[in-house]
Motif scaffolding. Structure first.
Motif, PDB file in Angstrom:
ATOM      1  N   ASN A 115       0.831  -1.195   0.000  1.00 37.73           N
ATOM      2  CA  ASN A 115       0.000   0.000   0.000  1.00 37.73           C
ATOM      3  C   ASN A 115       0.870   1.249   0.000  1.00 37.73           C
ATOM      4  O   ASN A 115       0.745   2.128   0.847  1.00 37.73           O
ATOM      5  N   GLN A 116       1.799   1.316  -0.969  1.00 35.53           N
ATOM      6  CA  GLN A 116       2.643   2.497  -1.133  1.00 35.53           C
ATOM      7  C   GLN A 116       2.633   2.877  -2.606  1.00 35.53           C
ATOM      8  O   GLN A 116       1.988   2.237  -3.425  1.00 35.53           O
ATOM      9  N   LYS A 117       3.334   3.923  -2.931  1.00 36.55           N
ATOM     10  CA  LYS A 117       3.435   4.320  -4.330  1.00 36.55           C
ATOM     11  C   LYS A 117       4.469   3.491  -5.077  1.00 36.55           C
ATOM     12  O   LYS A 117       4.320   3.219  -6.268  1.00 36.55           O
ATOM     13  N   THR A 118       5.541   3.111  -4.356  1.00 33.86           N
ATOM     14  CA  THR A 118       6.596   2.312  -4.967  1.00 33.86           C
ATOM     15  C   THR A 118       7.009   1.205  -3.999  1.00 33.86           C
ATOM     16  O   THR A 118       6.678   1.249  -2.810  1.00 33.86           O
ATOM     17  N   TYR A 124       5.944  -3.010 -10.211  1.00 32.50           N
ATOM     18  CA  TYR A 124       5.296  -1.760  -9.814  1.00 32.50           C
ATOM     19  C   TYR A 124       4.107  -2.051  -8.914  1.00 32.50           C
ATOM     20  O   TYR A 124       3.646  -3.198  -8.789  1.00 32.50           O
ATOM     21  N   LEU A 125       3.606  -1.011  -8.250  1.00 31.35           N
ATOM     22  CA  LEU A 125       2.476  -1.126  -7.342  1.00 31.35           C
ATOM     23  C   LEU A 125       1.279  -0.379  -7.895  1.00 31.35           C
ATOM     24  O   LEU A 125       1.426   0.626  -8.593  1.00 31.35           O
ATOM     25  N   THR A 126       0.096  -0.904  -7.588  1.00 27.03           N
ATOM     26  CA  THR A 126      -1.133  -0.193  -7.919  1.00 27.03           C
ATOM     27  C   THR A 126      -1.752   0.310  -6.626  1.00 27.03           C
ATOM     28  O   THR A 126      -1.689  -0.371  -5.598  1.00 27.03           O
ATOM     29  N   ASN A 127      -2.349   1.473  -6.662  1.00 27.61           N
ATOM     30  CA  ASN A 127      -2.972   2.050  -5.486  1.00 27.61           C
ATOM     31  C   ASN A 127      -4.423   1.603  -5.375  1.00 27.61           C
ATOM     32  O   ASN A 127      -5.070   1.255  -6.362  1.00 27.61           O
ATOM     33  N   GLY A 128      -4.947   1.622  -4.148  1.00 28.87           N
ATOM     34  CA  GLY A 128      -6.345   1.298  -3.953  1.00 28.87           C
ATOM     35  C   GLY A 128      -6.634  -0.172  -4.176  1.00 28.87           C
ATOM     36  O   GLY A 128      -5.765  -1.027  -4.097  1.00 28.87           O
ATOM     37  N   LYS A 129      -7.887  -0.466  -4.487  1.00 25.47           N
ATOM     38  CA  LYS A 129      -8.335  -1.850  -4.602  1.00 25.47           C
ATOM     39  C   LYS A 129      -8.288  -2.342  -6.043  1.00 25.47           C
ATOM     40  O   LYS A 129      -9.198  -2.997  -6.540  1.00 25.47           O
ATOM     41  N   ASN A 187      -6.141  -3.952  -0.672  1.00 27.18           N
ATOM     42  CA  ASN A 187      -5.603  -2.614  -0.497  1.00 27.18           C
ATOM     43  C   ASN A 187      -4.780  -2.310  -1.742  1.00 27.18           C
ATOM     44  O   ASN A 187      -5.332  -2.311  -2.836  1.00 27.18           O
ATOM     45  N   GLY A 188      -3.477  -2.100  -1.623  1.00 32.72           N
ATOM     46  CA  GLY A 188      -2.644  -1.977  -2.808  1.00 32.72           C
ATOM     47  C   GLY A 188      -2.273  -3.351  -3.341  1.00 32.72           C
ATOM     48  O   GLY A 188      -2.620  -4.381  -2.767  1.00 32.72           O
TER      49      GLY A 188
END
Length: 282
Positions: A34-37, A67-72, A78-79
């Motif tokens: 649950n982060q941006k990166t 990479y990470l995705t935000n939200g659901k 979560n991320g």
């Protein structure tokens, strides 16, 4: 203690009854992406050195492959972490070897090292002959003496996943490997929780909290030394083609262990492994 209590509350809110039950134990490690990166204090990103198992990809440190995705996004609580395989013909590793595919691999070496406990992951992935994601644990030192615990592997047949153990005198085509076939109506492309409960004398593998395979120290010692009393680190990776897929699908063209249909999925940007969270408890 405050950190552990906070993690327990977060887990109960985010992940429902199954995680709430696990959270009654001490939380050694929890990552919900649950982060941006990617959190580099928890994870190392691997870059291809010597490719093993005749795999067809190079691992790179890139926001295109990790990479990470935000939200659901993608149905995560979560991320989510995305490992994406890409077609990149002519990619050259620092060792001077060319690859047509690049992908991602991360580990917790020297950041999370644990001995015994339960390790779980909630993940889903694309299917296709030769697409080979895995969640596993490895000890430091010479392989296979260091011990390897394969919690989840799939080589592209979406109907099943496998567990395996590797150690001295039981490695490669190990006698300790087990496939688990999914119930009708589900497969690897749906969300599942893959886990292992590790004690000084047993390793018990589960899918969605259902036991799929149990190996005891007595079983192992018929073949070699029990290699599961030392600290292990976690690995999440997305391999492409190679020896294990080829042993199942018998594909040799257009790539070893990788079918044309899977190459087409990679070219279309559809070959992804998606991870909701990773949890280690004791």
């Amino acid at each position: 203690m405050k950190k552990h209590l906070l993690s327990i509350v977060s887990l109960m809110l985010l992940s429902g009854l199954a995680i709430a039950q696990k959270a009654k134990k001490e939380i050694v490690f929890f990552e919900d992406f649950n982060q941006k990166t990617l959190d580099r204090t928890k994870w190392n990103v691997e870059i291809t050195g010597n490719t093993v198992n005749d795999e067809q990809q190079a691992y790179i440190d890139s926001a295109a492959t990790i990479y990470l995705t935000n939200g659901k996004a993608e149905g995560a609580k979560n991320g989510a972490l995305i490992l994406s395989a890409l077609y990149k013909p002519g990619h050259m590793s620092k060792e001077g070897k060319k690859y047509d595919f690049v992908s991602g691999r991360i580990n917790t070496r020297d950041k999370l090292m644990f001995t015994y406990g339960s390790a779980s992951i909630r993940m889903k992935m694309e299917d296709g002959a030769g697409l080979w994601p895995a969640f596993w644990a490895l000890g430091k030192g010479k392989w296979p003496d260091c011990g390897e615990i394969d919690v989840m592997e799939t080589v592209g047949d979406g109907s099943w996943v496998s567990n395996a153990l590797h150690g001295p005198n039981y490695f490669g085509n190990t006698p300790f490997a087990k496939r688990d076939t999914f119930a009708q109506g589900t497969d690897v492309t749906k969300w599942h929780i893959y886990s292992v409960d590790w004690t000084p004398t047993t390793l018990t593998f589960k899918v969605d909290d259902k036991v799929t395979y149990t190996v005891t120290k007595a079983m192992i010692e018929k073949y070699g030394r029990w290699a599961f009393d030392n600290p292990k680190f976690l690995i999440i990776n997305f391999a492409i083609g190679g020896g294990y897929p080829n042993s199942i699908n018998k594909v040799t063209q257009p790539y070893y262990g990788l079918s044309q249909q899977s190459v087409d999925k990679i070219k279309a940007g559809k070959a992804k492994t998606i991870v909701d969270w990773v949890l280690v408890t004791k």
